[in-house]
Design a protein around this motif. Sequence first.
Motif, PDB file in Angstrom:
ATOM      1  N   ALA A   1      -1.990  -0.804  14.338  1.00  0.00           N
ATOM      2  CA  ALA A   1      -2.029  -2.005  13.396  1.00  0.00           C
ATOM      3  C   ALA A   1      -3.106  -1.973  12.237  1.00  0.00           C
ATOM      4  N   ALA A   2      -4.303  -1.424  12.594  1.00  0.00           N
ATOM      5  CA  ALA A   2      -5.208  -1.224  11.849  1.00  0.00           C
ATOM      6  C   ALA A   2      -5.088  -0.102  10.828  1.00  0.00           C
ATOM      7  N   SER A   3      -4.292   0.811  11.249  1.00  0.00           N
ATOM      8  CA  SER A   3      -3.953   1.873  10.348  1.00  0.00           C
ATOM      9  C   SER A   3      -3.137   1.360   9.281  1.00  0.00           C
ATOM     10  N   MET A   4      -1.961   0.689   9.626  1.00  0.00           N
ATOM     11  CA  MET A   4      -0.932   0.004   8.883  1.00  0.00           C
ATOM     12  C   MET A   4      -1.633  -0.950   7.718  1.00  0.00           C
ATOM     13  N   GLU A   5      -2.604  -1.568   8.387  1.00  0.00           N
ATOM     14  CA  GLU A   5      -3.346  -2.614   7.467  1.00  0.00           C
ATOM     15  C   GLU A   5      -4.050  -1.694   6.310  1.00  0.00           C
ATOM     16  N   GLN A   6      -4.556  -0.758   6.564  1.00  0.00           N
ATOM     17  CA  GLN A   6      -5.390   0.050   5.627  1.00  0.00           C
ATOM     18  C   GLN A   6      -4.268   0.862   4.838  1.00  0.00           C
ATOM     19  N   GLU A   7      -3.361   1.081   5.348  1.00  0.00           N
ATOM     20  CA  GLU A   7      -2.055   1.740   4.359  1.00  0.00           C
ATOM     21  C   GLU A   7      -1.491   0.752   3.549  1.00  0.00           C
ATOM     22  N   LYS A   8      -1.462  -0.479   3.723  1.00  0.00           N
ATOM     23  CA  LYS A   8      -0.963  -1.364   2.817  1.00  0.00           C
ATOM     24  C   LYS A   8      -1.923  -1.537   1.683  1.00  0.00           C
TER      25      LYS A   8
ATOM     26  N   LEU B   1       7.551  -2.891  -6.413  1.00  0.00           N
ATOM     27  CA  LEU B   1       6.733  -2.253  -5.153  1.00  0.00           C
ATOM     28  C   LEU B   1       5.761  -3.111  -4.566  1.00  0.00           C
ATOM     29  N   ILE B   2       5.021  -3.711  -5.370  1.00  0.00           N
ATOM     30  CA  ILE B   2       4.060  -4.580  -4.801  1.00  0.00           C
ATOM     31  C   ILE B   2       4.380  -5.777  -3.978  1.00  0.00           C
ATOM     32  N   GLY B   3       5.544  -6.314  -4.538  1.00  0.00           N
ATOM     33  CA  GLY B   3       6.247  -7.427  -3.938  1.00  0.00           C
ATOM     34  C   GLY B   3       6.700  -6.926  -2.506  1.00  0.00           C
ATOM     35  N   ARG B   4       7.418  -5.689  -2.461  1.00  0.00           N
ATOM     36  CA  ARG B   4       7.964  -5.244  -1.172  1.00  0.00           C
ATOM     37  C   ARG B   4       6.788  -4.868  -0.076  1.00  0.00           C
ATOM     38  N   THR B   5       5.441  -4.318  -0.780  1.00  0.00           N
ATOM     39  CA  THR B   5       4.195  -4.091   0.303  1.00  0.00           C
ATOM     40  C   THR B   5       3.852  -5.479   0.701  1.00  0.00           C
ATOM     41  N   LEU B   6       3.869  -6.287  -0.123  1.00  0.00           N
ATOM     42  CA  LEU B   6       3.180  -7.893   0.284  1.00  0.00           C
ATOM     43  C   LEU B   6       4.036  -8.467   1.348  1.00  0.00           C
ATOM     44  N   THR B   7       5.366  -8.100   1.503  1.00  0.00           N
ATOM     45  CA  THR B   7       6.268  -8.494   2.708  1.00  0.00           C
ATOM     46  C   THR B   7       5.844  -8.065   4.026  1.00  0.00           C
ATOM     47  N   VAL B   8       5.003  -6.967   3.933  1.00  0.00           N
ATOM     48  CA  VAL B   8       4.560  -6.317   5.289  1.00  0.00           C
ATOM     49  C   VAL B   8       3.169  -7.175   5.613  1.00  0.00           C
ATOM     50  N   THR B   9       3.253  -7.956   6.696  1.00  0.00           N
ATOM     51  CA  THR B   9       2.262  -8.935   7.175  1.00  0.00           C
ATOM     52  C   THR B   9       1.425  -7.944   8.513  1.00  0.00           C
ATOM     53  N   VAL B  10       0.331  -7.431   8.499  1.00  0.00           N
ATOM     54  CA  VAL B  10      -0.181  -7.041   9.609  1.00  0.00           C
ATOM     55  C   VAL B  10      -1.838  -7.559   9.595  1.00  0.00           C
ATOM     56  N   SER B  11      -2.203  -7.871  10.647  1.00  0.00           N
ATOM     57  CA  SER B  11      -3.322  -8.649  11.043  1.00  0.00           C
ATOM     58  C   SER B  11      -3.866  -8.223  12.322  1.00  0.00           C
ATOM     59  N   VAL B  12      -5.119  -7.869  12.400  1.00  0.00           N
ATOM     60  CA  VAL B  12      -5.806  -7.344  13.516  1.00  0.00           C
ATOM     61  C   VAL B  12      -7.298  -8.329  13.601  1.00  0.00           C
TER      62      VAL B  12
END
Length: 208
Positions: free
Chosen positions: A49-56, A90-101
Amino acid sequence: MAQSKINQVKGNDVENKFFRSMSMADRSGRLLETLDNLELRVEALREAAASMEQEKETLLELIQSVQNSQDMKHISDGEREELNLTADRLIGRTLTVTVSVETIRSLQQEEALSKATAVIDEVVSKILEDLRSTKNCLMALYNACSSDVPRGPVDQKFQSIIIGCALEDQKKIKSRLEKLIRNVSNANRSITLLDQQKAKPGNYNHIY
């Protein structure tokens, strides 16, 4: 005869208790092993999850860097508008991904994080005043977060604050400083390019 039966019953009770005790120990051991394995999976989940958060964050930074690049300033208005629409999508689609650690912190770690954040925010607030000085300050803060022998000065006061932060917060602070240093470097590069263009005759029409 009666006494013999009584002794036999007592012996069976002791034997049964022994086997019950062993069974409970085995069961407890199996449960502990299961929890140990689950703990590994929990940590793997947090790391993923932290990796996904960083990728976002990285994706958002890259998309915005394309929008702010010098190349975007040297194309037609129609092409720029089309590219910006694609970037915004692309920014809008990226912001639809919510990851929180969430990071578990002690009271002391909360205070250390607050102090570290305040130090960085104070440096960032002076970016417009002096890019070079700000970059040097950010580098000194970044070096304070490095476990290796740093190249350049180290902010000793900031280092003592960072040591008091939770390990996850230390990683996030270091990552934030890396991003800030890149942004300042890019901003300084853009200013340098504009200065060079101004110095060349006939290039004024390319400055927007």
